[in-house]
Design a protein around this motif. Structure first.
Motif, PDB file in Angstrom:
ATOM      1  N   GLY A  58      65.539  36.999  34.323  1.00  0.00           N
ATOM      2  CA  GLY A  58      66.018  36.388  35.428  1.00  0.00           C
ATOM      3  C   GLY A  58      65.620  35.441  36.231  1.00  0.00           C
ATOM      4  N   ARG A  59      64.316  35.007  35.599  1.00  0.00           N
ATOM      5  CA  ARG A  59      63.627  33.800  36.233  1.00  0.00           C
ATOM      6  C   ARG A  59      62.394  33.504  35.515  1.00  0.00           C
ATOM      7  N   ARG A  60      61.691  32.450  35.710  1.00  0.00           N
ATOM      8  CA  ARG A  60      60.545  32.083  34.993  1.00  0.00           C
ATOM      9  C   ARG A  60      59.328  32.945  35.722  1.00  0.00           C
ATOM     10  N   ASP A  61      58.618  33.455  34.982  1.00  0.00           N
ATOM     11  CA  ASP A  61      57.321  34.518  35.636  1.00  0.00           C
ATOM     12  C   ASP A  61      55.938  33.803  35.287  1.00  0.00           C
ATOM     13  N   ILE A  62      55.258  33.764  36.043  1.00  0.00           N
ATOM     14  CA  ILE A  62      54.129  33.263  35.841  1.00  0.00           C
ATOM     15  C   ILE A  62      53.110  34.435  35.875  1.00  0.00           C
ATOM     16  N   VAL A  63      52.081  34.806  35.053  1.00  0.00           N
ATOM     17  CA  VAL A  63      51.266  35.932  35.051  1.00  0.00           C
ATOM     18  C   VAL A  63      49.690  35.628  35.222  1.00  0.00           C
ATOM     19  N   ILE A  64      49.136  36.326  36.237  1.00  0.00           N
ATOM     20  CA  ILE A  64      47.807  36.090  36.224  1.00  0.00           C
ATOM     21  C   ILE A  64      47.210  37.417  35.784  1.00  0.00           C
ATOM     22  N   ALA A  65      46.386  37.534  34.805  1.00  0.00           N
ATOM     23  CA  ALA A  65      45.697  38.861  34.436  1.00  0.00           C
ATOM     24  C   ALA A  65      44.472  38.756  34.166  1.00  0.00           C
ATOM     25  N   TYR A  66      43.761  39.838  35.001  1.00  0.00           N
ATOM     26  CA  TYR A  66      42.270  40.073  34.863  1.00  0.00           C
ATOM     27  C   TYR A  66      41.786  41.281  34.225  1.00  0.00           C
TER      28      TYR A  66
END
Length: 431
Positions: free
Chosen positions: A182-190
């Protein structure tokens, strides 16, 4: 509903039927086809003779409800009992955190120790997320200010580089997946704590004031854990920018590239130290930048981060934080203490101390008084893991297993299969 024990498709629906004793799922575990990464819902138990199975259903609910799952309503009514679609999203983001661990080079005898094992273009593919619809656009490094003693250089197994690879930024660029989400998602993963330098930073638990560019209100004094702030802001001149600088640079790039898109989200996720960094990152970017898309934190087994003023500013910025907590994990109850915190007191947290209001006000700025942030999904492993097994209670695999099997706190906390020997065997074989 009766169902065949196979993958099946229709023009509106597809699903996978698996035994009820399956372990928490992932694209790499299932290894079925190019479409199985779209599985998001657990629903509709069915019977094949005396056995049970689970049907996974992928309709357009996620695309319509994504803001709910990202916390627009603070996850009200979704956590207890746990909504199945939200469960799928939590597990999906947990896989990105698992990838951060899997990409890290743990071999202290290697010349590439503490770096990423794979190039950006193949990183997710190497960790079983090649069909996730995301691509890695930035590697992230954290630098520790503490210096390891020189005598440790004589022991190669104890070496600890000052700067280490700690995670990545990934952008969803697959149009089918964007439509599903339903959208463009940006993931920041640590990832969590690995190196000895990071452990030493973790021990610096007193609260310290944030720098001026992270503290917009002079009347409040946002403070965070000293070692955490150090890892976020320390840089090596001429060699390595700080994690903060890298994140801010990438946020500018994201805004430039996707500002014209109607639906966009930034999801910051991590485990343990990574959970704390995720919260601090969300605070920093929502304080620094205006007109951001929705920013959500999904943290697994995170320690406390800051004081009440820190929490106030985080909430004022509109950041949504969902803390996934194992009540048997001591890491989630440190550092410091929580005093007269209504958000925690109603949950019966043993670490909460009740004080008169005047003393509470006086203590707010003390360097050891923390505040919990966000909404909490509270799990428990006490029926499955023997007492004293802190490592297993804190392990990310345990968290994902508990999320997958959590029902509700008032009826059946976990599906019955989790309490049996197979769960303990699973933990012993995977941790």
């Amino acid at each position: 509903m009766r169902c065949p024990n196979q993958l099946f498709l229709t023009n509106k629906y597809f699903g996978v039927v698996l035994p009820n004793t399956w372990q928490y799922y992932s694209a790499s575990t299932l290894n079925l086809s190019t479409i199985t990464h779209r599985i998001i819902k657990i629903s509709n138990s069915c019977h094949l003779g005396s056995s049970h199975c689970l049907v996974f259903n992928d309709e357009d609910k996620l695309g319509k409800r994504w803001m709910e799952f990202q916390g627009i309503n603070n996850w009200d009514g979704l956590l207890d009992p746990l909504d199945d679609d939200l469960r799928g999203e939590i597990l999906r983001y947990g896989e990105f955190v698992e990838a951060a661990y899997g990409c890290f080079d743990f071999d202290t005898s290697s010349a590439t120790y503490a770096t990423c094992r794979y190039p950006k273009r193949s990183m997710l593919m190497q960790r079983g997320l090649g069909r996730s619809g995301y691509k890695v656009v930035k590697n992230l490094h954290a630098t520790c200010a503490v210096q390891m003693p020189r005598w440790l250089e004589k022991f190669p197994n104890l070496k600890s580089p000052q700067s280490s690879w700690i995670g990545y930024v990934a952008v969803c660029d697959d149009m089918d997946e964007i439509a599903r989400l339903g959208r463009r998602d940006i993931v920041i993963a640590y990832r969590g704590t690995v190196t000895y330098s990071e452990w030493l930073e973790n021990l610096r638990v007193t609260l310290t004031c944030l720098p001026d560019d992270m503290s917009p209100n002079e009347n409040n004094k946002p403070m965070v854990q000293s070692g955490l702030l150090s890892m976020y802001t320390t840089k090596i001149e001429g060699h390595m920018p700080s994690l903060q600088e890298t994140i801010r640079e990438e946020i500018i790039s994201i805004l430039n590239n996707y500002s014209d898109e109607y639906s966009l989200s930034i999801t910051i996720t991590g485990h343990s130290l990574g959970a704390a960094l995720a919260t601090l990152t969300a605070y920093d970017v929502t304080t620094k930048f205006n007109n951001l898309p929705m920013v959500t934190v999904l943290s697994f087994g995170g320690p406390r981060v800051g004081n009440k003023s820190f929490r106030y500013q985080l909430e004022k910025n509109g950041t949504k934080v969902l803390r996934i907590v194992n009540s048997d994990d001591p890491i989630t109850k440190v550092p410091g203490i929580v005093i007269d915190d209504d958000d925690v007191a109603h949950r019966g947290d043993a670490m909460v101390a009740r004080l008169p209001s005047w003393l509470d006000k006086y203590m707010e700025d003390a360097p050891w008084v923390y505040a919990e942030v966000g909404k909490e999904l509270k799990l428990s492993s006490k029926d499955s893991i023997r007492k004293g097994s802190v490592a297993k209670c804190h392990d990310l695999k345990t968290y994902l297993y508990l999320v997958n099997n959590f029902v509700s706190s008032s009826t059946c906390p976990l599906r019955a299969t989790v309490r049996n020997y197979s769960f303990r065997l699973y933990l012993r074989n995977t941790i």
